[in-house]
Design a protein around this motif. Structure first.
Motif, PDB file in Angstrom:
ATOM      1  N   CYS A  14       0.847  -1.197   0.000  1.00 62.48           N
ATOM      2  CA  CYS A  14       0.000   0.000   0.000  1.00 62.48           C
ATOM      3  C   CYS A  14       0.883   1.248   0.000  1.00 62.48           C
ATOM      4  O   CYS A  14       1.511   1.567   1.015  1.00 62.48           O
ATOM      5  CB  CYS A  14      -0.916   0.012   1.223  1.00 62.48           C
ATOM      6  N   ARG A  16       0.105   4.323   0.230  1.00 61.47           N
ATOM      7  CA  ARG A  16      -0.278   5.348   1.207  1.00 61.47           C
ATOM      8  C   ARG A  16       0.281   5.012   2.595  1.00 61.47           C
ATOM      9  O   ARG A  16       0.673   5.870   3.351  1.00 61.47           O
ATOM     10  CB  ARG A  16      -1.810   5.471   1.259  1.00 61.47           C
ATOM     11  N   ARG A  17       0.321   3.738   2.900  1.00 60.86           N
ATOM     12  CA  ARG A  17       0.888   3.341   4.193  1.00 60.86           C
ATOM     13  C   ARG A  17       2.394   3.656   4.220  1.00 60.86           C
ATOM     14  O   ARG A  17       2.930   4.096   5.231  1.00 60.86           O
ATOM     15  CB  ARG A  17       0.650   1.845   4.427  1.00 60.86           C
ATOM     16  N   CYS A 214      -4.001   4.784  -2.110  1.00 63.90           N
ATOM     17  CA  CYS A 214      -4.414   3.798  -1.100  1.00 63.90           C
ATOM     18  C   CYS A 214      -4.663   2.463  -1.794  1.00 63.90           C
ATOM     19  O   CYS A 214      -5.133   2.432  -2.927  1.00 63.90           O
ATOM     20  CB  CYS A 214      -5.719   4.222  -0.437  1.00 63.90           C
ATOM     21  N   ASN A 215      -4.351   1.399  -1.124  1.00 63.84           N
ATOM     22  CA  ASN A 215      -4.653   0.076  -1.674  1.00 63.84           C
ATOM     23  C   ASN A 215      -5.314  -0.748  -0.577  1.00 63.84           C
ATOM     24  O   ASN A 215      -4.711  -1.648  -0.002  1.00 63.84           O
ATOM     25  CB  ASN A 215      -3.362  -0.593  -2.157  1.00 63.84           C
ATOM     26  N   PRO A 216      -6.574  -0.396  -0.237  1.00 59.53           N
ATOM     27  CA  PRO A 216      -7.199  -1.068   0.904  1.00 59.53           C
ATOM     28  C   PRO A 216      -7.339  -2.568   0.681  1.00 59.53           C
ATOM     29  O   PRO A 216      -7.589  -3.015  -0.429  1.00 59.53           O
ATOM     30  CB  PRO A 216      -8.568  -0.389   1.008  1.00 59.53           C
ATOM     31  N   VAL A 219      -4.248  -5.753   4.461  1.00 62.62           N
ATOM     32  CA  VAL A 219      -3.179  -5.054   5.185  1.00 62.62           C
ATOM     33  C   VAL A 219      -3.720  -3.959   6.097  1.00 62.62           C
ATOM     34  O   VAL A 219      -3.065  -3.575   7.067  1.00 62.62           O
ATOM     35  CB  VAL A 219      -2.128  -4.431   4.231  1.00 62.62           C
ATOM     36  N   CYS A 220      -4.915  -3.444   5.798  1.00 64.10           N
ATOM     37  CA  CYS A 220      -5.484  -2.355   6.614  1.00 64.10           C
ATOM     38  C   CYS A 220      -5.625  -2.794   8.078  1.00 64.10           C
ATOM     39  O   CYS A 220      -5.536  -1.976   8.987  1.00 64.10           O
ATOM     40  CB  CYS A 220      -6.852  -1.931   6.093  1.00 64.10           C
ATOM     41  N   CYS A 223      -2.582  -1.791   9.854  1.00 66.88           N
ATOM     42  CA  CYS A 223      -2.029  -0.484   9.496  1.00 66.88           C
ATOM     43  C   CYS A 223      -2.334   0.550  10.577  1.00 66.88           C
ATOM     44  O   CYS A 223      -3.494   0.773  10.925  1.00 66.88           O
ATOM     45  CB  CYS A 223      -2.611  -0.042   8.156  1.00 66.88           C
ATOM     46  N   TYR A 225      -2.166   3.606  10.305  1.00 67.93           N
ATOM     47  CA  TYR A 225      -2.679   4.829   9.697  1.00 67.93           C
ATOM     48  C   TYR A 225      -4.180   4.703   9.408  1.00 67.93           C
ATOM     49  O   TYR A 225      -4.815   5.652   8.945  1.00 67.93           O
ATOM     50  CB  TYR A 225      -1.882   5.059   8.401  1.00 67.93           C
ATOM     51  N   ALA A 226      -4.750   3.511   9.686  1.00 60.10           N
ATOM     52  CA  ALA A 226      -6.140   3.231   9.284  1.00 60.10           C
ATOM     53  C   ALA A 226      -7.128   4.278   9.812  1.00 60.10           C
ATOM     54  O   ALA A 226      -8.096   4.620   9.131  1.00 60.10           O
ATOM     55  CB  ALA A 226      -6.536   1.839   9.743  1.00 60.10           C
ATOM     56  N   CYS A 229      -6.820   7.196   7.490  1.00 59.42           N
ATOM     57  CA  CYS A 229      -6.764   6.898   6.058  1.00 59.42           C
ATOM     58  C   CYS A 229      -8.106   7.174   5.373  1.00 59.42           C
ATOM     59  O   CYS A 229      -9.148   6.708   5.830  1.00 59.42           O
ATOM     60  CB  CYS A 229      -6.377   5.440   5.866  1.00 59.42           C
ATOM     61  N   ALA A 231      -9.264   5.939   2.735  1.00 59.12           N
ATOM     62  CA  ALA A 231      -9.887   4.729   2.170  1.00 59.12           C
ATOM     63  C   ALA A 231     -10.744   4.023   3.209  1.00 59.12           C
ATOM     64  O   ALA A 231     -11.851   3.569   2.921  1.00 59.12           O
ATOM     65  CB  ALA A 231      -8.813   3.783   1.656  1.00 59.12           C
ATOM     66  N   THR A 232     -10.253   3.952   4.451  1.00 62.45           N
ATOM     67  CA  THR A 232     -11.021   3.223   5.464  1.00 62.45           C
ATOM     68  C   THR A 232     -12.179   4.058   6.003  1.00 62.45           C
ATOM     69  O   THR A 232     -13.120   3.527   6.567  1.00 62.45           O
ATOM     70  CB  THR A 232     -10.116   2.777   6.624  1.00 62.45           C
TER      71      THR A 232
HETATM   72  S1  SF4 Z   1      -5.590   1.786   6.019  1.00 66.01           S
HETATM   73 FE1  SF4 Z   1      -5.158   3.033   4.229  1.00 66.01          FE
HETATM   74  S2  SF4 Z   1      -2.980   3.367   4.311  1.00 66.01           S
HETATM   75 FE2  SF4 Z   1      -3.416   1.681   5.660  1.00 66.01          FE
HETATM   76  S3  SF4 Z   1      -3.118  -0.115   4.405  1.00 66.01           S
HETATM   77 FE3  SF4 Z   1      -5.287   0.415   4.307  1.00 66.01          FE
HETATM   78  S4  SF4 Z   1      -5.461   1.696   2.499  1.00 66.01           S
HETATM   79 FE4  SF4 Z   1      -3.323   1.612   3.016  1.00 66.01          FE
END
Ligand code: SF4
Length: 472
Positions: A14, A16-17, A214-216, A219-220, A223, A225-226, A229, A231-232
């Motif tokens: 991801c 963005r992460r 972002c590549n949700p 892995v989110c 993460c 940063y969720a 983020c 995306a979330t």
């Molecule tokens: S929460 Fe956002 S930054 Fe983290 S892995 Fe998911 S998409 Fe990527």
């Protein structure tokens, strides 16, 4: 920018992460990560401090003080125990290798650098032998990534004369290992992958935050940063790809498709599939938070499923036998169960291979040379140092011969001399101080070109070996 190997892997998962961790500098407290760091530090201290090492328990106590937010006194036993397991790895160098714990290597890639820190690197003392990398893994999930293949590439790039690298993931909690062999040839693919990732990072850096998409997905869940983020939180609009309208209309018959058009459609199909997956992932997260979505007569969301039946195989076999049925006609071993079983017993000769007809599919062309796997073994890790306190070891004949070999190598002794020390070392390992041992040892020093002080040092070493051999 310097990009760590683990960050390259994060970028692939991801972008963005990667941005959050490497550009914004976000560090999420993680007990698991801090335990890993503490274990490495305790093991490294044991190696470097020798007789000044304060003992595993005390060293682990020192470590938990560095992580007051995540670790406490309850973690001491675990850290000390796993560090003890790991130090057995350092003893694997033998006579043929020089062990270098916690080494960091860095290579330039374009206008950036890529670096990685290895838990233990074994550099061969003799030409033509592979280097070895061992990486301690403290997680409970035995997931192999490209990480050690990239480390292997760093080693080949950083040291001349290394053409092969054996890498090993050491799963200390599971007492298991995964080993792979990388040759220069496999590593060409890794080099291409690294260049491609760094190029993409460079491109994203030029665009700023927007460049890190972002590549949700799964892995989110891990993460840090969720929370922030987009995306979330459902506010994310993935960048719009070129529209499919700019492609010529799809001919009704495949015969009319030129290869150029076929390639364009194939690449557009992959882009669309990626987009569909991205939308699905965002909607999965959104519906978990806000509940199911209704679109016409279709509902999207997480729904209860009918409970799955878990069969008691023993009872099923008994029931079949009561009815005079052969249970083996109905019960098969699933490939997942077979894989699990294969970690414990050898199933070679227990199966036949049924050829399956080719099916149309889209699959990734592997970049990591997994065909170069040496083996995957379940093996109990030897614990060499059980004592709580590290006691400085008495020199043995083999340790002295080993030091002697390292000394000769440093003095640029000819290959023949090194081969002779090798023979002497093998004899000493099996406790044989016979004619072969002494002949090999003495032949090792019968070469010209020694400076006086080195000759004196050699004489002293030989004397020491003699003393210890006689005392033994
Ligand atoms: S929460 Fe956002 S930054 Fe983290 S892995 Fe998911 S998409 Fe990527």
């Amino acid at each position: 920018m310097n990009v760590r190997v683990t960050s390259l892997l994060t970028f692939e998962d991801c972008p963005r992460r990667f941005f959050a961790e490497n550009i914004l500098g976000l560090k999420v407290p993680s007990a698991a990560a801090d335990i890993g760091t503490a274990i490495h530090t305790v093991a490294e201290r044991w190696y470097k401090e020798g007789k000044n090492f304060p003992g595993f328990k005390k060293a682990a106590e020192d470590e938990i003080k560095k992580f007051p937010d995540t670790l406490n006194i309850e973690n001491v036993i675990e850290i000390a125990g796993l560090a003890k397991k790991f130090i057995s790895v350092y003893g694997e160098g033998g006579f043929d290798y020089q062990v270098i714990p916690e080494i960091r290597l860095q290579i330039p890639v374009g206008r950036h650098t890529v670096s990685g820190q290895m838990d233990a690197l074994f550099m061969p003392l003799f030409p033509g032998m592979p280097a070895k990398i061992v990486d301690l893994k403290t997680g409970r999930n035995r997931a192999v990534t490209k990480q050690l293949a990239i480390y292997a590439f760093l080693v080949v790039k950083s040291f001349g004369g290394i053409h092969d690298v054996l890498v090993r993931y050491e799963w200390v909690r599971l007492n298991e290992k995964d080993e792979y062999h990388y040759s220069e040839k496999n590593l060409i693919e890794i080099e291409l992958w690294i260049n491609q990732q760094v190029k993409q990072i460079d491109k994203a850096l030029r665009k700023g935050e927007e460049g890190f998409t972002c590549n949700p997905g799964h892995v989110c869940a891990y993460c840090g940063y969720a929370q922030q983020c987009p995306a979330t939180s459902g506010d994310y609009n993935p960048p719009v790809e070129d529209s499919i309208e700019d492609l010529a209309e799809l001919p009704t018959s495949p015969e009319l498709l030129t290869s150029e058009m076929a390639e364009k459609y194939a690449s557009r199909l992959l882009a669309l599939q990626g987009k569909v997956k991205q939308i699905e992932n965002v909607l999965k997260i959104w519906t978990e938070k806000h509940g199911p979505l209704l679109v016409g007569d279709q509902a999207m969301g997480k729904f209860e499923k009918a409970a799955q039946r878990q069969f008691d195989v023993k009872k099923v076999i008994e029931r079949c036998q009561e009815r005079g049925l052969n249970p083996l006609e109905y019960i098969t071993l699933s490939s997942t169960a077979a894989k699990k079983l294969e970690r414990k017993i050898d199933l070679e000769g227990c199966y036949t291979e049924k050829p399956s007809p080719p099916t149309w599919s889209i699959k990734k062309v592997e970049t990591v040379g997994l065909e170069s796997t040496v083996n995957t073994v379940k093996e109990t890790v030897e614990i060499l140092a059980e004592d709580e306190k590290a006691v400085p070891e008495q020199p043995t004949v083999s340790s002295l011969v080993k030091d002697f070999g390292v000394f000769l190598k440093g003095a640029e002794a000819p290959q023949e001399a090194l081969e002779n020390v090798r023979v002497a070392y093998r004899c000493s390992e099996s406790g044989k101080y016979d004619e072969t041992f002494w002949d090999a040892l003495m032949s090792a020093v019968a070469w010209q070109g020694l400076q006086n002080e080195k000759a004196q040092e050699i004489a002293y070493m030989i004397q020491q070996i003699e003393n210890v051999a006689q005392a033994g």
